[in-house]
Design an enzyme around this catalytic site. Structure first.
Site, PDB file in Angstrom:
ATOM      1  N   ARG A  81       0.836  -1.215   0.000  1.00 12.85           N
ATOM      2  CA  ARG A  81       0.000   0.000   0.000  1.00 12.85           C
ATOM      3  C   ARG A  81       0.865   1.257   0.000  1.00 12.85           C
ATOM      4  O   ARG A  81       0.561   2.235  -0.685  1.00 12.85           O
ATOM      5  CB  ARG A  81      -0.942  -0.022   1.213  1.00 12.85           C
ATOM      6  CG  ARG A  81      -1.956   1.113   1.185  1.00 12.85           C
ATOM      7  CD  ARG A  81      -2.987   0.982   2.272  1.00 12.85           C
ATOM      8  NE  ARG A  81      -2.425   1.170   3.601  1.00 12.85           N
ATOM      9  CZ  ARG A  81      -3.108   1.042   4.734  1.00 12.85           C
ATOM     10  NH1 ARG A  81      -4.395   0.696   4.703  1.00 12.85           N
ATOM     11  NH2 ARG A  81      -2.526   1.240   5.898  1.00 12.85           N
TER      12      ARG A  81
ATOM     13  N   LYS B 196      -2.613   6.981   1.061  1.00 12.81           N
ATOM     14  CA  LYS B 196      -2.389   7.280   2.481  1.00 12.81           C
ATOM     15  C   LYS B 196      -1.329   8.373   2.548  1.00 12.81           C
ATOM     16  O   LYS B 196      -0.142   8.119   2.773  1.00 12.81           O
ATOM     17  CB  LYS B 196      -1.982   6.021   3.242  1.00 12.81           C
ATOM     18  CG  LYS B 196      -2.126   6.166   4.737  1.00 12.81           C
ATOM     19  CD  LYS B 196      -2.072   4.842   5.445  1.00 12.81           C
ATOM     20  CE  LYS B 196      -1.946   4.984   6.947  1.00 12.81           C
ATOM     21  NZ  LYS B 196      -3.041   5.666   7.626  1.00 12.81           N
TER      22      LYS B 196
ATOM     23  N   GLU C 242     -15.805   6.468   5.570  1.00 13.88           N
ATOM     24  CA  GLU C 242     -14.919   5.901   6.594  1.00 13.88           C
ATOM     25  C   GLU C 242     -14.813   6.907   7.719  1.00 13.88           C
ATOM     26  O   GLU C 242     -15.440   7.969   7.665  1.00 13.88           O
ATOM     27  CB  GLU C 242     -13.534   5.589   6.014  1.00 13.88           C
ATOM     28  CG  GLU C 242     -12.803   6.823   5.504  1.00 13.88           C
ATOM     29  CD  GLU C 242     -11.369   6.550   5.066  1.00 13.88           C
ATOM     30  OE1 GLU C 242     -10.748   5.582   5.521  1.00 13.88           O
ATOM     31  OE2 GLU C 242     -10.863   7.349   4.248  1.00 13.88           O
TER      32      GLU C 242
HETATM   33  N1  PMP Z   1      -8.986   5.034   7.274  1.00 16.83           N
HETATM   34  C1  PMP Z   1      -8.091   5.990   7.577  1.00 16.83           C
HETATM   35  C2  PMP Z   1      -8.382   7.389   7.165  1.00 16.83           C
HETATM   36  C3  PMP Z   1      -6.916   5.675   8.282  1.00 16.83           C
HETATM   37  O1  PMP Z   1      -6.031   6.627   8.584  1.00 16.83           O
HETATM   38  C4  PMP Z   1      -6.692   4.330   8.678  1.00 16.83           C
HETATM   39  C5  PMP Z   1      -5.423   3.948   9.382  1.00 16.83           C
HETATM   40  N2  PMP Z   1      -5.288   4.512  10.652  1.00 16.83           N
HETATM   41  C6  PMP Z   1      -7.667   3.373   8.365  1.00 16.83           C
HETATM   42  C7  PMP Z   1      -8.792   3.755   7.630  1.00 16.83           C
HETATM   43  C8  PMP Z   1      -7.494   1.942   8.757  1.00 16.83           C
HETATM   44  O2  PMP Z   1      -6.498   1.336   7.973  1.00 16.83           O
HETATM   45  P1  PMP Z   1      -5.581   0.164   8.542  1.00 16.83           P
HETATM   46  O3  PMP Z   1      -6.480  -0.937   8.944  1.00 16.83           O
HETATM   47  O4  PMP Z   1      -4.699  -0.202   7.400  1.00 16.83           O
HETATM   48  O5  PMP Z   1      -4.826   0.718   9.695  1.00 16.83           O
END
Ligand code: PMP
Length: 308
Positions: free
Chosen positions: A52, A151, A184
């Protein structure tokens, strides 16, 4: 002596881990990052996080300057140098030092750093009681603005919604898209359970495809719960049987109230509990070992793990 930090090819004490005020990561939020967890001597889903990171970097035309394999080794070695078996890891690639203009072409070399610190777990009571959350007035960035699938270091969209949550006296806010679909949270993905089906919004809406989210989708299938990536609205949140958030730091946190509406019977639901248990079991066995057994057996005496 503080933490040992990886910075641009060297391992240095945190006091020496400094970046330039001309770094475009700082000036413009121009860069990408990962938040990763190590559990009981293993780095959970490390290949997925590295993949990622490189996809985020590719999308913004940022060359991290080292290979994916080297980047994985940076994570493992940072953990070793800090003698950590359970940790939260922050891996960051910025555009690097440039001039005061935006142009990334003026930044010849990316900045790469990795911090591994002991984790501060969320209180277990949160998992027992569940969270009270709101939907944010701030919309999630559109897919043609700053797509949250990248990200990136630019988290201002999330910061604005987090401020809303704090002002409302709750710990998280759920974003809606411009069209009103659930997207989200500021730092977590969101799931609902309705009539036994585990549902999370699809990443094409412009949300981060969480590593924990994907693991939970796999575990739902393994436990025999139908799982779906589907578009839904605030109404579906309010009338869900169960709701929970997923993320590297939080793992899985039940949600019991959204915008004042009680979810289900107001307690973490049975499918949420079953999935959390399964996720914790997976975390104990998934990912590369930080101190592989062979290395432990052959390590010369006196060269312990705590070596800096
Ligand atoms: N959405 C956002 C905006 C995030 O910053 C994160 C990570 N903190 C997630 C979802 C969750 O992703 P992950 O399970 O890969 O930590």
């Amino acid at each position: 002596m503080g933490l040992t930090i990886y910075l641009n090819g060297s391992y240095v004490d945190e006091e020496e881990a400094k970046v330039s005020v001309f770094d475009h990561g700082l000036l413009y939020g121009d860069g990408v990052f990962e938040g990763i967890r190590a559990y009981a001597g293993r780095v959970f889903r490390l290949p997925q996080h590295i993949e990622r990171l490189y996809e985020s970097a590719k999308s913004i035309m940022l060359d991290p300057g080292i290979t994916e394999q080297e980047m994985s080794e940076v994570v493992l070695e940072t953990l070793r140098r800090n003698n950590l078996n359970d940790a939260y890891i922050r891996l960051v690639v910025t555009r690097g030092k440039g001039d005061l203009g935006i142009d990334p072409e003026k930044c010849p070399r990316s900045t790469v750093f990795c911090i591994a610190a002991s984790i501060q777990l969320y209180p277990e009571a949160l998992y027992e009681q569940g969270l009270d959350v709101i939907t944010a007035a701030t919309q999630r960035n559109g897919v043609n603005t700053c797509n949250a699938r990248i990200k990136s270091l630019n988290y201002l969209n999330s910061v604005l919604a987090k401020i809303e949550a704090t002002l409302a006296g709750v710990s998280e806010a759920i974003f809606l898209t411009r069209e009103g679909y659930v997207s989200e949270c500021t730092g977590d993905n969101v799931f609902i359970v309705k009539k036994g089906v585990v549902i999370t919004p699809p990443s094409y809406l412009g949300l981060l495809e969480g590593v924990t989210r994907n693991a939970v989708l796999e575990l739902a299938a393994k436990l025999g719960y139908p799982a779906d990536e589907a578009v839904f609205t605030r109404h579906d949140l309010y009338v869900a049987d169960e709701c929970f958030l997923t993320g590297t730091a939080a793992e899985m946190i039940p949600v019991v109230k959204v915008d004042g509406r009680i979810i289900g019977d107001g307690k973490p639901g049975p499918i949420t509990r079953a999935l959390l248990q399964e996720l914790r079991q997976l975390a104990a066995v998934d990912g590369p070992e930080i101190f592989p057994a062979a290395a432990k057996a052959t390590a010369p005496k006196g060269r312990g793990r705590a070596k800096k």
